[in-house]
Design an enzyme around this catalytic site. Structure first.
Site, PDB file in Angstrom:
ATOM      1  NE  ARG A  21      -1.720   3.287   7.889  1.00 40.27           N
ATOM      2  CZ  ARG A  21      -2.952   2.850   8.125  1.00 40.27           C
ATOM      3  NH1 ARG A  21      -3.951   3.230   7.332  1.00 40.27           N
ATOM      4  NH2 ARG A  21      -3.213   2.060   9.137  1.00 40.27           N
ATOM      5  NE  ARG A  47      -2.414  -1.820  11.204  1.00 45.30           N
ATOM      6  CZ  ARG A  47      -2.235  -1.551   9.915  1.00 45.30           C
ATOM      7  NH1 ARG A  47      -1.025  -1.689   9.361  1.00 45.30           N
ATOM      8  NH2 ARG A  47      -3.237  -1.162   9.166  1.00 45.30           N
ATOM      9  NE  ARG A  93      -2.295   0.894   3.728  1.00 41.72           N
ATOM     10  CZ  ARG A  93      -3.156   0.737   4.724  1.00 41.72           C
ATOM     11  NH1 ARG A  93      -4.437   0.914   4.535  1.00 41.72           N
ATOM     12  NH2 ARG A  93      -2.711   0.385   5.912  1.00 41.72           N
TER      13      ARG A  93
HETATM   14  P1  AP5 Z   1      -7.470  -0.017   2.524  1.00 40.25           P
HETATM   15  O1  AP5 Z   1      -8.749   0.384   1.901  1.00 40.25           O
HETATM   16  O2  AP5 Z   1      -6.487   1.043   2.851  1.00 40.25           O
HETATM   17  O3  AP5 Z   1      -7.754  -0.964   3.790  1.00 40.25           O
HETATM   18  P2  AP5 Z   1      -8.325  -0.613   5.229  1.00 40.25           P
HETATM   19  O4  AP5 Z   1      -9.264  -1.719   5.618  1.00 40.25           O
HETATM   20  O5  AP5 Z   1      -8.862   0.781   5.276  1.00 40.25           O
HETATM   21  O6  AP5 Z   1      -6.995  -0.785   6.054  1.00 40.25           O
HETATM   22  P3  AP5 Z   1      -6.312   0.110   7.187  1.00 40.25           P
HETATM   23  O7  AP5 Z   1      -4.922  -0.442   7.335  1.00 40.25           O
HETATM   24  O8  AP5 Z   1      -6.412   1.562   6.912  1.00 40.25           O
HETATM   25  O9  AP5 Z   1      -7.200  -0.274   8.376  1.00 40.25           O
HETATM   26  P4  AP5 Z   1      -6.849  -0.254   9.837  1.00 40.25           P
HETATM   27  O10 AP5 Z   1      -8.184  -0.577  10.378  1.00 40.25           O
HETATM   28  O11 AP5 Z   1      -5.751  -1.118  10.311  1.00 40.25           O
HETATM   29  O12 AP5 Z   1      -6.217   1.194  10.046  1.00 40.25           O
HETATM   30  P5  AP5 Z   1      -6.800   2.548  10.598  1.00 40.25           P
HETATM   31  O13 AP5 Z   1      -6.275   3.613   9.753  1.00 40.25           O
HETATM   32  O14 AP5 Z   1      -8.272   2.460  10.838  1.00 40.25           O
HETATM   33  O15 AP5 Z   1      -6.775  -1.103   1.556  1.00 40.25           O
HETATM   34  C1  AP5 Z   1      -5.486  -1.637   1.843  1.00 40.25           C
HETATM   35  C2  AP5 Z   1      -4.694  -1.814   0.529  1.00 40.25           C
HETATM   36  O16 AP5 Z   1      -5.354  -2.806  -0.265  1.00 40.25           O
HETATM   37  C3  AP5 Z   1      -4.640  -0.545  -0.351  1.00 40.25           C
HETATM   38  O17 AP5 Z   1      -3.378  -0.484  -0.956  1.00 40.25           O
HETATM   39  C4  AP5 Z   1      -5.730  -0.757  -1.403  1.00 40.25           C
HETATM   40  O18 AP5 Z   1      -5.416  -0.119  -2.637  1.00 40.25           O
HETATM   41  C5  AP5 Z   1      -5.736  -2.274  -1.540  1.00 40.25           C
HETATM   42  N1  AP5 Z   1      -7.086  -2.798  -1.809  1.00 40.25           N
HETATM   43  C6  AP5 Z   1      -8.262  -2.384  -1.252  1.00 40.25           C
HETATM   44  N2  AP5 Z   1      -9.293  -3.141  -1.710  1.00 40.25           N
HETATM   45  C7  AP5 Z   1      -8.738  -4.064  -2.548  1.00 40.25           C
HETATM   46  C8  AP5 Z   1      -9.298  -5.124  -3.317  1.00 40.25           C
HETATM   47  N3  AP5 Z   1     -10.607  -5.412  -3.302  1.00 40.25           N
HETATM   48  N4  AP5 Z   1      -8.450  -5.885  -4.050  1.00 40.25           N
HETATM   49  C9  AP5 Z   1      -7.119  -5.612  -4.062  1.00 40.25           C
HETATM   50  N5  AP5 Z   1      -6.525  -4.603  -3.357  1.00 40.25           N
HETATM   51  C10 AP5 Z   1      -7.336  -3.842  -2.599  1.00 40.25           C
HETATM   52  O19 AP5 Z   1      -6.135   2.595  12.046  1.00 40.25           O
HETATM   53  C11 AP5 Z   1      -4.743   2.800  12.214  1.00 40.25           C
HETATM   54  C12 AP5 Z   1      -4.404   2.812  13.705  1.00 40.25           C
HETATM   55  O20 AP5 Z   1      -5.095   3.910  14.361  1.00 40.25           O
HETATM   56  C13 AP5 Z   1      -4.846   1.569  14.507  1.00 40.25           C
HETATM   57  O21 AP5 Z   1      -3.899   0.508  14.407  1.00 40.25           O
HETATM   58  C14 AP5 Z   1      -4.935   2.146  15.918  1.00 40.25           C
HETATM   59  O22 AP5 Z   1      -3.655   2.333  16.493  1.00 40.25           O
HETATM   60  C15 AP5 Z   1      -5.531   3.531  15.673  1.00 40.25           C
HETATM   61  N6  AP5 Z   1      -7.008   3.505  15.680  1.00 40.25           N
HETATM   62  C16 AP5 Z   1      -7.833   3.759  14.620  1.00 40.25           C
HETATM   63  N7  AP5 Z   1      -9.119   3.642  14.995  1.00 40.25           N
HETATM   64  C17 AP5 Z   1      -9.102   3.282  16.308  1.00 40.25           C
HETATM   65  C18 AP5 Z   1     -10.126   2.982  17.246  1.00 40.25           C
HETATM   66  N8  AP5 Z   1     -11.422   3.000  16.912  1.00 40.25           N
HETATM   67  N9  AP5 Z   1      -9.744   2.653  18.511  1.00 40.25           N
HETATM   68  C19 AP5 Z   1      -8.448   2.641  18.875  1.00 40.25           C
HETATM   69  N10 AP5 Z   1      -7.429   2.900  18.034  1.00 40.25           N
HETATM   70  C20 AP5 Z   1      -7.755   3.218  16.753  1.00 40.25           C
END
Ligand code: AP5
Length: 212
Positions: A157, A168, A123
């Site tokens: 990231r 994670r 990514r």
């Molecule tokens: P993408 O769409 O970016 O996936 P995503 O599910 O959004 O993944 P994230 O890594 O952003 O989710 P996350 O939940 O770990 O992170 P967040 O930012 O919420 O797709 C991923 C890749 O795959 C991309 O390159 C895309 O192009 C590709 N792709 C997508 N769909 C595809 C398909 N169908 N086929 C092929 N390729 C595809 O959280 C980050 C951190 O913030 C957490 O670890 C935590 O520390 C903190 N945090 C966030 N929210 C909370 C909360 N509610 N409580 C506590 N801590 C929190």
């Protein structure tokens, strides 16, 4: 609400759905990364947990959502990455009851672990418009940044390093996966096969929302 493990495609699908349905997209990961970028006290505190792949304390993320879930946002919201613990889900229930804005759909994006590792490892994101690309599945083709009009300034990231990704995924299994039963028992949950191509996944999402 989109529920699903890191890399399942929540952010990718949310970008499309929010544009089509004019939704307010509330993504706690994006909100936290913005705090980190601006160097706020909250951002400085959150960065350590985020870089290690740990969760930020419930009180912090619940407060961020509460602040934003007002006015128009309360009737037309899309939650992405929140809630992530049973405690957050209970706080959200109380918040939504107070606002008279119940959840309509909880969509679980299911993807195998091998595919999640491939997606997170490849990514790339634009520093300015936040758009997500993948070196194999969705390569950047030189198109202009949606924020600046210049070429996108791409980066990976810190929490997409393999050690943070492993953490994670463990944190998801231990603390977030219990939400599947939490929402399933209320009849709100629909499972989406997130392993398919982006267009096909989006088709399943729109059909689930329309009751198909
Ligand atoms: P993408 O769409 O970016 O996936 P995503 O599910 O959004 O993944 P994230 O890594 O952003 O989710 P996350 O939940 O770990 O992170 P967040 O930012 O919420 O797709 C991923 C890749 O795959 C991309 O390159 C895309 O192009 C590709 N792709 C997508 N769909 C595809 C398909 N169908 N086929 C092929 N390729 C595809 O959280 C980050 C951190 O913030 C957490 O670890 C935590 O520390 C903190 N945090 C966030 N929210 C909370 C909360 N509610 N409580 C506590 N801590 C929190």
């Amino acid at each position: 609400m989109f529920l699903g493990p890191p890399g399942a495609g929540k952010g990718t699908q949310a970008e499309r759905l929010k544009a089509d349905l004019s939704l307010t997209h509330l993504a706690t990961g994006d909100l936290l990364r913005d705090e980190v970028k601006r160097g706020t006290p909250l951002g400085l505190e959150a960065k350590r947990a985020m870089d290690a792949g740990e969760l930020v304390p419930d009180a912090v993320v619940v407060g961020m959502i509460r602040e934003r879930l007002v006015g128009d946002a309360a009737s037309n919201y899309l939650l992405d990455g929140f809630p992530r613990t049973i405690g957050q889900a209970e706080s959200l229930d109380a918040m939504l009851e107070g606002l008279g804005a119940p959840l309509d759909h909880v969509l679980l994006l299911s993807v195998s672990q091998d595919e999640l590792l491939r997606r997170l490892g490849g990514r790339w994101l634009c520093r300015n418009c936040g758009k997500s690309y993948h070196e194999t599945f969705a390569p950047y083709g030189g198109e202009p940044c949606e924020a600046t009009g210049d070429p996108c300034d791409l980066y990976q990231r810190d929490d997409d390093r393999s050690d943070a990704v492993a953490n994670r995924l463990n944190v998801y299994a231990a603390q977030t996966a219990p939400l599947i039963d939490y929402y399933g028992s209320r009849g709100l949950l629909r499972e989406i096969d997130g392993e398919r191509g982006q267009d096909e996944v989006y088709g399943q999402i729109t059909s689930a929302i329309q009751g198909g």
